[in-house]
Write a protein that holds these residues in place. Sequence first.
Motif, PDB file in Angstrom:
ATOM      1  N   ARG A 122       0.831  -1.215   0.000  1.00  0.00           N
ATOM      2  CA  ARG A 122       0.000   0.000   0.000  1.00  0.00           C
ATOM      3  C   ARG A 122       0.863   1.263   0.000  1.00  0.00           C
ATOM      4  NH1 ARG A 122      -2.357  -3.350   3.915  1.00  0.00           N
ATOM      5  NH2 ARG A 122      -4.365  -4.247   3.295  1.00  0.00           N
ATOM      6  N   LEU A 123       1.942   1.243   0.763  1.00  0.00           N
ATOM      7  CA  LEU A 123       2.764   2.443   0.885  1.00  0.00           C
ATOM      8  C   LEU A 123       3.522   2.727  -0.409  1.00  0.00           C
ATOM      9  CD1 LEU A 123       4.173   2.048   4.519  1.00  0.00           C
ATOM     10  CD2 LEU A 123       2.032   3.060   3.731  1.00  0.00           C
ATOM     11  N   VAL A 124       4.118   1.708  -0.993  1.00  0.00           N
ATOM     12  CA  VAL A 124       4.856   1.912  -2.241  1.00  0.00           C
ATOM     13  C   VAL A 124       3.892   2.283  -3.368  1.00  0.00           C
ATOM     14  CG1 VAL A 124       6.300   0.799  -3.982  1.00  0.00           C
ATOM     15  CG2 VAL A 124       6.769   0.432  -1.554  1.00  0.00           C
ATOM     16  N   GLU A 125       2.719   1.673  -3.380  1.00  0.00           N
ATOM     17  CA  GLU A 125       1.710   2.018  -4.389  1.00  0.00           C
ATOM     18  C   GLU A 125       1.332   3.495  -4.287  1.00  0.00           C
ATOM     19  OE1 GLU A 125      -2.548   0.255  -5.984  1.00  0.00           O
ATOM     20  OE2 GLU A 125      -2.085   0.116  -3.851  1.00  0.00           O
ATOM     21  N   ALA A 126       1.156   3.995  -3.065  1.00  0.00           N
ATOM     22  CA  ALA A 126       0.794   5.400  -2.875  1.00  0.00           C
ATOM     23  C   ALA A 126       1.921   6.330  -3.316  1.00  0.00           C
ATOM     24  CB  ALA A 126       0.452   5.653  -1.413  1.00  0.00           C
ATOM     25  N   ILE A 127       3.149   5.938  -3.025  1.00  0.00           N
ATOM     26  CA  ILE A 127       4.294   6.761  -3.430  1.00  0.00           C
ATOM     27  C   ILE A 127       4.389   6.813  -4.957  1.00  0.00           C
ATOM     28  CG2 ILE A 127       6.818   6.902  -3.426  1.00  0.00           C
ATOM     29  CD1 ILE A 127       6.683   5.652  -0.576  1.00  0.00           C
ATOM     30  N   ALA A 128       4.214   5.656  -5.607  1.00  0.00           N
ATOM     31  CA  ALA A 128       4.266   5.625  -7.073  1.00  0.00           C
ATOM     32  C   ALA A 128       3.139   6.446  -7.678  1.00  0.00           C
ATOM     33  CB  ALA A 128       4.216   4.183  -7.564  1.00  0.00           C
ATOM     34  N   ALA A 129       1.952   6.358  -7.083  1.00  0.00           N
ATOM     35  CA  ALA A 129       0.788   7.069  -7.619  1.00  0.00           C
ATOM     36  C   ALA A 129       0.886   8.577  -7.428  1.00  0.00           C
ATOM     37  CB  ALA A 129      -0.485   6.554  -6.952  1.00  0.00           C
ATOM     38  N   SER A 130       1.724   9.013  -6.486  1.00  0.00           N
ATOM     39  CA  SER A 130       1.843  10.445  -6.214  1.00  0.00           C
ATOM     40  C   SER A 130       2.443  11.208  -7.390  1.00  0.00           C
ATOM     41  CB  SER A 130       2.696  10.677  -4.965  1.00  0.00           C
ATOM     42  OG  SER A 130       4.066  10.421  -5.226  1.00  0.00           O
ATOM     43  N   GLY A 131       3.219  10.517  -8.224  1.00  0.00           N
ATOM     44  CA  GLY A 131       3.851  11.164  -9.369  1.00  0.00           C
ATOM     45  C   GLY A 131       5.087  11.974  -9.026  1.00  0.00           C
ATOM     46  N   ARG A 132       5.488  11.931  -7.769  1.00  0.00           N
ATOM     47  CA  ARG A 132       6.669  12.704  -7.363  1.00  0.00           C
ATOM     48  C   ARG A 132       7.975  12.020  -7.746  1.00  0.00           C
ATOM     49  NH1 ARG A 132       3.067  13.600  -3.013  1.00  0.00           N
ATOM     50  NH2 ARG A 132       3.891  11.843  -1.827  1.00  0.00           N
ATOM     51  N   HIS A 133       7.900  10.746  -8.146  1.00  0.00           N
ATOM     52  CA  HIS A 133       9.102   9.993  -8.496  1.00  0.00           C
ATOM     53  C   HIS A 133       8.845   9.218  -9.793  1.00  0.00           C
ATOM     54  CE1 HIS A 133      10.552  10.674  -4.352  1.00  0.00           C
ATOM     55  NE2 HIS A 133       9.293  10.455  -4.014  1.00  0.00           N
TER      56      HIS A 133
END
Length: 259
Positions: A122-133
Amino acid sequence: MPKTIKIIGIGAGDPDHLTIQAVKALSQVDVVFLMDKGPAKEKLNALRKKICARHMGERAYRFVDAANPEREREGDYLAAVADLNARKQAVFERLIAAELRDGECGAFLVWGDPSLYDSTIRLVEAIAASGRHDLDWDVIPGITSVQALTARHRTTLNAIGRAVTITPGRRLAERFPDGVDSVVVMLDAENAFRRLREDDVDIYWGAYVGTPDEILIAGKLDDVAGEIERVRAEARAAHGWIMDSYLLRRPTVADKTSD
């Protein structure tokens, strides 16, 4: 070039639990992220390092450590978990931003299987979805503690044609759910099996399964509940933490007719 994150299930405690897919994934990893949960649980990261030494060979890689946030133990449970995951996500994002170079592959090594009672996906999915990286990510399944538990007790998870329920200890009811004869209980801090009001129930309990500290107890719940509670308390006191699970199963008609 994008950064890559691999979430790799590493089994329940035995380095031999790694799948061939997990070993192949490790061969691509440049950075292994280790979440420090304090001195009492240093064996967890020691095993992760042992796994890397065994399966990553002579290739260059590095470990990056970070303190794992702790959950607030008072108040609303779901709110506390949401707060914990928000803080863990911030730590993960900082690690990915600061410690992983463009084009490199980083890994989180998850106990058991990442899909079962773990927040990393869930955490990595949210980070990827943020578009910041610029981030690619993948999940490698692992052997769950449930699989390891039933294998060590040489038993099956389900009765023939019957369903299985997996639940945290705090949600264990006094009776089996309708249509279910097998209940797997995880994350039980309060010996929830004591409140099960069912006759003729078998329990298969295990702690630190797959590790040198492994403890196994099985039998009729009424006969061994006290022993499990005592052994569990002694193990927690000796190690400073405990990782255990258990299977509760009531006999079915098929079991009785096969005797």
